[in-house]
Design a protein around this motif. Structure first.
Motif, PDB file in Angstrom:
ATOM      1  N   TRP A   1      34.641  29.427   3.458  1.00 43.13           N
ATOM      2  CA  TRP A   1      34.536  27.983   3.670  1.00 43.13           C
ATOM      3  C   TRP A   1      35.660  27.258   2.949  1.00 43.13           C
ATOM      4  O   TRP A   1      36.124  27.674   1.910  1.00 43.13           O
TER       5      TRP A   1
ATOM      6  N   ASP B   1      33.913  26.400   8.196  1.00 43.98           N
ATOM      7  CA  ASP B   1      33.480  27.780   7.997  1.00 43.98           C
ATOM      8  C   ASP B   1      34.270  28.684   8.935  1.00 43.98           C
ATOM      9  O   ASP B   1      34.316  28.454  10.148  1.00 43.98           O
TER      10      ASP B   1
ATOM     11  N   PRO C   1      28.458  32.704  10.726  1.00 44.23           N
ATOM     12  CA  PRO C   1      28.893  31.847  11.825  1.00 44.23           C
ATOM     13  C   PRO C   1      30.074  30.979  11.413  1.00 44.23           C
ATOM     14  O   PRO C   1      30.277  30.724  10.241  1.00 44.23           O
ATOM     15  N   SER C   2      30.846  30.521  12.397  1.00 42.57           N
ATOM     16  CA  SER C   2      31.978  29.645  12.098  1.00 42.57           C
ATOM     17  C   SER C   2      31.682  28.259  12.657  1.00 42.57           C
ATOM     18  O   SER C   2      30.848  28.088  13.522  1.00 42.57           O
ATOM     19  N   GLY C   3      32.375  27.258  12.123  1.00 40.47           N
ATOM     20  CA  GLY C   3      32.169  25.904  12.598  1.00 40.47           C
ATOM     21  C   GLY C   3      32.770  24.890  11.658  1.00 40.47           C
ATOM     22  O   GLY C   3      33.285  25.226  10.586  1.00 40.47           O
TER      23      GLY C   3
ATOM     24  N   ALA D   1      31.716  20.980  10.045  1.00 40.97           N
ATOM     25  CA  ALA D   1      30.624  20.020   9.930  1.00 40.97           C
ATOM     26  C   ALA D   1      30.809  19.160   8.694  1.00 40.97           C
ATOM     27  O   ALA D   1      31.472  19.556   7.740  1.00 40.97           O
TER      28      ALA D   1
END
Length: 160
Positions: free
Chosen positions: A110, A138, A142-144, A146
């Motif tokens: 992260w 991230d 999981p990736s993302g 936010a």
């Protein structure tokens, strides 16, 4: 009616002077919640040649055994904070952090660009209460991308 100005004058004379916090060469230990689970936090003020420059480095570590709200796993990370504004008993920081979070479904690196405010209540000058807000990216499983969860990151630290 004359009592009010007298009371205000007495309070102004006996109240402690408010100053921006000089945290150079000091260490703080506390808790932080900006990654989702409560984390142990250790901050250190780096020695700087100028008294107006305030740079902190922070280490974060924590784990969870799993609940419905927070999945099981562990987190470690580091954050660099740069003092943007120093007010009476309050500092505003720009920060950049990175770390690793492992969960049952995988792990993710992260990255967190953020702003944070640390306040020092009168009478408890070594207790820093912080609130932070920013973006978390991230990379992994999981990736993302936010903003931080349902609310901002909160923290409390005692400065030695």
């Amino acid at each position: 009616m004359r009592v009010l100005p007298l009371a205000v004058s007495v309070l102004l004379l006996v109240s402690p002077a408010a100053r921006a916090k000089d945290l150079r060469k000091r260490v703080a230990v506390g808790v932080e919640s900006s990654v989702g689970a409560p984390l142990l936090s250790v901050r250190a003020g780096l020695p700087m040649p100028s008294p107006v420059v305030n740079v902190l480095v922070e280490g974060l570590a924590g784990f969870s055994t799993g609940t419905d709200a927070v999945p099981s796993g562990g987190t470690v990370g580091v954050r660099l904070l740069y003092g943007i504004v120093a007010e009476d008993n309050m500092n505003l920081y720009g920060s950049a952090g990175m770390g690793w979070t492992s969960r049952t479904e995988g792990g993710a690196l992260w990255i967190q660009p953020a702003l944070s405010v640390e306040c020092f209540p009168f009478g408890l000058e070594n207790l820093g209460l912080s609130i932070a807000w920013g973006v978390q990216v991230d990379l992994g499983s999981p990736s993302g991308v936010a903003t931080w969860g349902a609310g901002p990151g909160l923290g409390a630290r005692y400065w030695f």
